[in-house]
Write an enzyme that holds these catalytic residues in place. Structure first.
Site, PDB file in Angstrom:
ATOM      1  N   SER A 263      -1.876 -14.006  -0.049  1.00 51.08           N
ATOM      2  CA  SER A 263      -2.850 -13.401   0.896  1.00 51.08           C
ATOM      3  C   SER A 263      -2.318 -11.972   0.976  1.00 51.08           C
ATOM      4  O   SER A 263      -1.227 -11.830   1.090  1.00 51.08           O
ATOM      5  CB  SER A 263      -2.854 -14.302   2.050  1.00 51.08           C
ATOM      6  N   ASP A 406      -1.750 -14.649  19.192  1.00 47.31           N
ATOM      7  CA  ASP A 406      -3.051 -14.442  18.266  1.00 47.31           C
ATOM      8  C   ASP A 406      -3.344 -15.845  17.539  1.00 47.31           C
ATOM      9  O   ASP A 406      -3.718 -16.086  16.521  1.00 47.31           O
ATOM     10  CB  ASP A 406      -2.355 -13.584  17.157  1.00 47.31           C
TER      11      ASP A 406
END
Ligand code: ADP
Ligand code: MG
Length: 514
Positions: A263, A406
């Site tokens: 990623s 987050d």
């Protein structure tokens, strides 16, 4: 540099007698031997000749290299003149050969690079070539130049000083030369201009323009190279330094091989790696390498997470940006370790090296586990996932003393029938000045996700906040609730100011509602 030319036969003058190759002057009036031997007379005649040739340099007592008819008593000067003449002849011959070689062919080969005389020295000088607009800092600008004049303000506009034959205009060779030299200071700092600025160097316009052009193109070129370098860092996160660190890990046997990229996010790039071995630790068979990006732009807005985190506070102010990025990696390590200890499903840390964090890979056969937002779960599994997330958030808060900060369906993976928390570099303690606000945001994300996914049990964000924190914050709507949270954070800050240390938020009294 001015062009030099050797004194040709036509340049007959009294001082030609000193020239090794010159013939005796025939224009000198006959006089007695003692007169001929008189140095005084020789100098006088020389002066007369000079004055006739260069009326505008009257008063300048040491003529420098100007051109034909110049003093030739210096050996160095003679050598330079001879060399210049030699170079010129060489170039002329080269040009002839070039013409002969190319003939009438449409495609020609240039011999330019073999020329002796520098192209700048060959080009015509012109005042127009100088960019007179370039006045960022000009120590020889109008004010400085005219400050020596009698009436600076009045004269400045006229562009000249002096009277009659002794007038000096702004185009005066010496003035222009000095001004050009001083302007070199405006070139890009990385462009080395040598000691010229501190010497009384008079740079002709054509040389200055050529240097300026060169400095601009060099600046553009170096910017391009720099950008390219930065880009390679940000896009693939494998700048040479990172590559070297990864190579060292493989070399040390900690990793067997580094495979493809899993990623690329804004702040980091994740690679898959096959684990090797370490003396004191078992290295998982599959590892994830999180390389924190070394470009800073994306990290700027994250300052608030680390700046006010008391664990890092003392160090934050003194660090350069690169070290702050390493701190992010370090922060993720500490947070993951705390979570591991509490038994929360999350990647297990293998090692940290500067901005590179190696951890266990959540997934199998190089395929990462899907994010919760991407996975299709049965309603049963979704319900189980919700209860697990609720429990994990509570553990994180009470046992690890952390708020994820987050948390969303992007940072929760579904692997082996359960939820795993990842991406905790920004996680903070609840007593962080904005810790409760971050927790409320997490609760909002989680609540909305599971409610949308059809989990009937899913609490709303306020209920979830209280269930996770153990607080009993009142508030019938989001706005009221947010106000209460802010008030709590304020009490927390005041408490720290007074007592000098952090208390337990759950022990604070919730401010009464109006
Ligand atoms: P970012 O800060 O860029 O969001 P994350 O830590 O969230 O970085 O990682 C980005 C993605 O990389 C995750 O969404 C996940 O797909 C993958 N990933 C991160 N860590 C792991 C891991 N330990 N195992 C497997 N995949 C991972
Ligand atoms: Mg993430």
């Amino acid at each position: 540099m001015e062009q030099l030319a050797p004194p040709g036969p036509a340049a007959a003058s009294p001082w030609r007698s000193k020239c090794p190759w010159g013939s005796s002057p025939s224009t000198v009036t006959p006089c007695s031997l003692s007169d001929v031997m008189s140095e005084e007379l020789a100098n006088e005649l020389q002066q007369q000749e000079e004055n006739a040739s260069f009326p505008h340099v009257i008063g300048i007592d040491t003529p420098v290299l100007i051109g034909e008819g110049t003093e030739t008593s210096s050996d160095l000067l003679l050598a330079q003149m001879l060399q210049m003449e030699f170079d010129r002849e060489y170039d002329a011959q080269l040009r002839r050969e070039e013409n002969k070689f190319n003939g009438g062919s449409k495609v020609s080969i240039s011999f330019e690079n073999f020329r002796m005389v520098h192209p700048f020295e060959d080009s015509e000088s012109s005042d127009d070539e100088v960019d007179w607009q370039d006045t960022r800092h000009d120590p020889y600008g109008p004010e400085e130049f005219f400050c020596a004049a009698d009436k600076p303000a009045a004269n400045a506009k006229r562009g000249f000083v002096g009277k009659g034959r002794e007038i000096t205009t702004k185009h005066d060779e010496v003035t222009c030369g000095r001004r050009n030299t001083a302007r070199m200071e405006n070139f890009a700092p990385e462009f080395q201009v040598g000691d010229g600025i501190r010497m009384d160097l008079k740079l002709p316009n054509r040389v200055f323009n050529a240097l300026k052009q060169h400095s601009y193109s060099e600046q553009r070129r170096s910017t391009r190279i720099h950008e390219k370098k930065e880009h390679s860092t940000s896009d693939q996160a494998v700048d040479p330094k990172t590559r070297l660190l990864l190579y060292k890990m493989v070399n040390a046997g900690i990793l067997e091989s580094v495979n493809g990229c899993v990623s690329t996010g804004k702040e980091s790039v994740i690679f898959h790696a096959n684990g090797g071995s370490m003396d004191n630790k078992i290295v998982p068979a599959e590892c994830a390498i999180k390389v924190f990006k070394t470009t800073l732009n994306e990290f700027k807005h994250r300052d608030k997470y680390i700046k006010d985190d008391y664990r890092f506070k003392d160090r934050f102010g003194h660090l350069n940006p690169r070290k702050i990025i390493r701190m992010w990696a370090e922060k993720e390590l500490h947070n993951l370790t705390r979570m591991q200890e509490a038994g929360i499903p999350c990647p297990e840390v293998v090692m940290l090296k500067k901005h590179i964090l190696v951890m266990s890979f959540i997934g199998q056969d190089q395929v990462p586990a899907p994010k919760l937002k991407d996975v299709k779960l049965s309603s049963e599994d979704m319900k189980r996932a919700y209860h697990q997330v609720l429990y994990m958030m509570q553990q994180l808060y009470t046992e690890c003393k952390l708020v994820h900060a987050d948390l969303s369906a992007y940072n929760m993976l579904w692997h082996m029938g359960k939820v795993w928390f990842i991406d905790v570099s920004q996680s903070v303690e609840p007593t962080h000045p904005h810790g409760l606000k971050f927790l409320f945001r997490d609760c909002k994300n989680v609540s909305q996700f599971f409610q949308k996914a059809g989990v009937a049990d899913a609490m709303n964000e306020r209920e979830l906040f209280n269930a996770v924190s153990g607080l009993d914050v009142p508030g019938d709507n989001e706005v009221e609730f947010a106000v209460q949270i802010e008030a709590l954070e304020k009490i927390n800050e005041d408490h720290i100011q007074q007592v000098g240390k952090r208390g337990k938020i759950s022990e604070f009294e919730i401010p009464a509602q109006d």
